[in-house]
Design a protein around this motif. Structure first.
Motif, PDB file in Angstrom:
ATOM      1  N   ILE A  33       0.819  -1.343   0.082  1.00 22.59           N
ATOM      2  CA  ILE A  33      -0.030  -0.067  -0.014  1.00 22.59           C
ATOM      3  C   ILE A  33       0.836   1.277  -0.079  1.00 22.59           C
ATOM      4  O   ILE A  33       0.521   2.232  -0.704  1.00 22.59           O
ATOM      5  CB  ILE A  33      -1.040  -0.225   1.187  1.00 22.59           C
ATOM      6  CG1 ILE A  33      -1.968  -1.069   0.970  1.00 22.59           C
ATOM      7  CG2 ILE A  33      -1.721   1.343   1.358  1.00 22.59           C
ATOM      8  CD1 ILE A  33      -2.802  -1.335   2.415  1.00 22.59           C
ATOM      9  N   LEU A  36       2.295   1.810  -3.605  1.00 25.23           N
ATOM     10  CA  LEU A  36       1.115   2.279  -4.094  1.00 25.23           C
ATOM     11  C   LEU A  36       1.013   3.499  -4.075  1.00 25.23           C
ATOM     12  O   LEU A  36       0.867   4.364  -5.173  1.00 25.23           O
ATOM     13  CB  LEU A  36       0.039   1.462  -4.011  1.00 25.23           C
ATOM     14  CG  LEU A  36      -1.221   1.758  -4.659  1.00 25.23           C
ATOM     15  CD1 LEU A  36      -1.044   1.516  -6.078  1.00 25.23           C
ATOM     16  CD2 LEU A  36      -2.611   1.005  -4.330  1.00 25.23           C
ATOM     17  N   TYR A  40       1.174   6.799  -6.919  1.00 24.73           N
ATOM     18  CA  TYR A  40       0.202   7.749  -7.091  1.00 24.73           C
ATOM     19  C   TYR A  40       0.790   9.119  -7.040  1.00 24.73           C
ATOM     20  O   TYR A  40       0.441   9.953  -7.791  1.00 24.73           O
ATOM     21  CB  TYR A  40      -1.137   7.425  -6.317  1.00 24.73           C
ATOM     22  CG  TYR A  40      -2.267   6.323  -6.910  1.00 24.73           C
ATOM     23  CD1 TYR A  40      -2.569   6.585  -8.150  1.00 24.73           C
ATOM     24  CD2 TYR A  40      -2.364   5.272  -6.300  1.00 24.73           C
ATOM     25  CE1 TYR A  40      -3.869   5.833  -8.412  1.00 24.73           C
ATOM     26  CE2 TYR A  40      -3.428   4.183  -6.607  1.00 24.73           C
ATOM     27  CZ  TYR A  40      -3.945   4.750  -7.722  1.00 24.73           C
ATOM     28  OH  TYR A  40      -4.740   3.595  -8.254  1.00 24.73           O
TER      29      TYR A  40
END
Length: 607
Positions: A33, A36, A40
């Protein structure tokens, strides 16, 4: 062979780990996470790296201290020294910044990357980040779905920050639960062996996760829950600094000599800094304790002391290596020689039969429209220079002779034919076709990422390159007849072909002078004047040909060849003028920084 088994082995180990430990699932999910979130965040910031970033780079990298400051601040904001490294490699490869400025930015980026460690140490280990992550994810997703580019970019940034917070939360939760299952601190190693082993772990973790921040968050989480000792945390921080160079290396694989130089500079800085940190570790620990006490950090607050250590040894690396920056730059320039700075050799003497490809079209620049367009401009530049030299070869001259000649008529009439072992077709395939193909392919790759104004600029560049290629094809059509009739016993046909050579040589010389003088206000006026003169010469050639036919001074075969070749020369000259005008007037400020033409101050490069 090892690469084939690496991925299956990792997957099997993860499956086994997930099966035996639910806590490992939480830690691994937290890492994923977090990464990720980095993806982004990077995607969001790329939305705002248009013309603004190019302008900012030009204004903030004209001195070494500005470059250092730029590296520190941009990395602190973007929270990724790897991303900054790839951006700088792209812009350096495209010629937007110089090598010294690029190295300065890399030095600063290493220090800027420690800001993330400070933020995590100050707040990430003490606040309940999940309460902040959820609203950020909600607002980020709403903005991400908007059509407007800036809103979408902001949405990516909010999603990135939200996932970063969520990842930190799960890593921290996972390690706290893991403490009840197994105590990793029991596997600790003392002395130099422990430092080296955990430094290696830091390198490995950063290479796998492609993020210094992810490694540091993992270290902070393990440190806060007692799974890791303070000394081993210091070693992991040193290793994470070294591991982050892998992204720069990957970014430089498709880059030119300039990009490779920067990647090596990044590796050299991080290796030297890490080596110093390991050798001076006892002294640095004393310095950390002294500064921590001065700024009122608790003696047992190891997370903040680790963040402080991370900053201190990067500052030490900068201070020690900065005085040797000029030596480093000179060594890098010798290590990777830029082909664009090598001299041209006479095409007739070339011994290397390989097909030449693009020099400046770095795949790393494709994500950054300014850098990609600048790289494409330099490649069109490269094609332009090769075109001029190849056309000189096609009319039995050389670029050197054309540049040095004060009287073109005398040069053309008193020429001595040198041996030319290669045909125009062979040289076109070797020096033009591959470069032109790469330009077309690269143009298609970047067109979808450009705003409308830059799309028009891209189209103009493609038209210019097409003009250069067409000019060569026209010269290729006259090459055989020119070689035959220049040795003819018929003085009239020999004279007419020398006139065609003079026409092409004059256009090449005038185009060169326009570029060297940079007289932008009169370039189009000169171009129209040149075209008018070409039309008049074409008419005069037609009249002269009719006279020669009527007086039987040339036969019908000679006349038809001369008529066709005259048209090819006219079209070749027109293509050269049109292409050169586009290259010279496309962007005045940018063009001043590029040495396109046959400048008498330096030899042209090899084609």
């Amino acid at each position: 062979m090892l690469g084939r088994f690496f991925l299956p082995t990792v997957l099997l180990l993860l499956i086994y780990g997930f099966w035996v430990s639910a806590e490992l699932q939480v830690i691994t999910a937290g890492i994923v996470i977090f990464l990720l979130g980095m993806v982004y965040l990077e995607k969001g910031f790329k939305v705002f790296t248009g013309g603004f970033l190019e302008s900012l780079l030009k204004k903030t990298t004209d001195s070494l201290w500005k470059s250092l400051t730029f590296g520190i601040t941009t990395t602190a904001v973007l929270q990724s020294s790897s991303l900054v490294s790839v951006i700088v490699i792209s812009f350096l490869s495209a010629g937007l910044i110089g090598l010294t400025a690029g190295v300065g930015i890399i030095f600063g980026a290493n220090l800027g990357s420690t800001v993330g460690a400070w933020l995590v140490a100050l707040y990430g280990m003490k606040l309940k980040l999940i309460s902040y992550a959820m609203p950020l994810l909600v607002f980020g997703l709403i903005l991400r779905t908007q059509q407007e580019k800036n809103f979408s970019g902001l949405g990516y940034i909010l999603l990135g920050i939200g996932f970063l917070f969520l990842g930190i939360h799960y890593m921290k939760e996972g390690f706290e639960a893991f403490q009840n299952v197994i105590d990793f601190s029991s596997f600790s190693m003392d002395g130099v062996q422990g430092v080296l082993v955990f430094t290696f772990f830091g390198i490995l973790a950063t290479i796998i996760m492609q993020s210094t921040n992810a490694t540091m968050v993992l270290t902070f989480s393990a440190l806060a829950t007692g799974q890791l000792t303070y000394d081993h945390g210091l070693a992991l921080a040193i290793g994470s600094n070294m591991g982050t160079t892998i992204t720069a290396v990957l970014g430089a694989i498709g880059a030119n000599a300039a990009g490779k130089r920067l990647a090596v500079a990044h590796i050299a800085f991080n290796v030297v800094t890490a080596t110093l940190a390991i050798l001076l570790l006892p002294q640095l620990k004393v310095l950390v304790d002294f500064i921590a006490n001065a700024i009122q950090i608790e003696p047992d607050d190891h997370t903040l002391k680790l963040a402080l250590f991370h900053s201190i040894f990067n500052i030490l690396g900068i201070l020690i290596q900065l005085p040797f920056l000029k030596l480093l730059v000179r060594w890098l320039e010798m290590l990777f020689v830029d082909p664009a700075k090598q001299s041209y050799l006479n095409l007739a003497n070339e011994e290397n039969p390989e097909i030449h490809r693009a020099r400046y079209l770095s795949p790393a620049a494709l994500s950054y429209p300014d850098a990609a367009l600048r790289a494409l401009t330099r490649e069109c530049d490269h094609l332009y220079r090769n075109t001029l030299e190849l056309i000189c070869y096609g009319i039995y001259l050389t670029g050197d002779k054309l540049r040095e000649a004060d009287n073109l008529t005398e040069l053309v009439n008193n020429w001595v034919r040198d041996e030319q072992p290669w045909s125009i077709k062979e040289l076109y395939i070797r020096h033009i076709k591959g470069v032109y193909a790469d330009i077309i392919h690269y143009s298609g790759a970047i067109e979808g990422n450009l705003p409308r104004q830059q799309v028009q600029e891209l189209f103009a560049l493609k038209v210019a390159c097409r003009d250069f290629v067409q000019a060569i094809k026209h010269v290729k059509n006259i090459y055989k007849n020119m070689g035959q009739y220049l040795y003819s016993d018929n003085e009239q046909i020999k004279h007419q072909y020398n006139q065609l050579r003079l026409c092409l040589a004059s256009v090449l010389k005038l185009v060169d002078l326009l570029g060297v003088r940079r007289n932008y206000d009169h370039i189009r006026q000169h171009a129209e004047q040149l075209k008018q003169e070409l039309r008049e010469q074409d008419e005069q050639m037609n009249k002269k040909l009719n006279e020669l036919i009527r007086s039987n001074q040339v036969d019908s075969f000679m006349a038809s060849s001369l008529m066709n070749d005259s048209a090819h020369v006219h079209d070749a000259c027109t293509n050269l003028i049109d292409g050169a005008v586009i290259m010279l007037t496309r962007d005045r400020e940018e063009y001043r920084e590029i040495d396109l033409n046959f400048d008498s101050r330096s030899k042209p490069e090899k084609t």
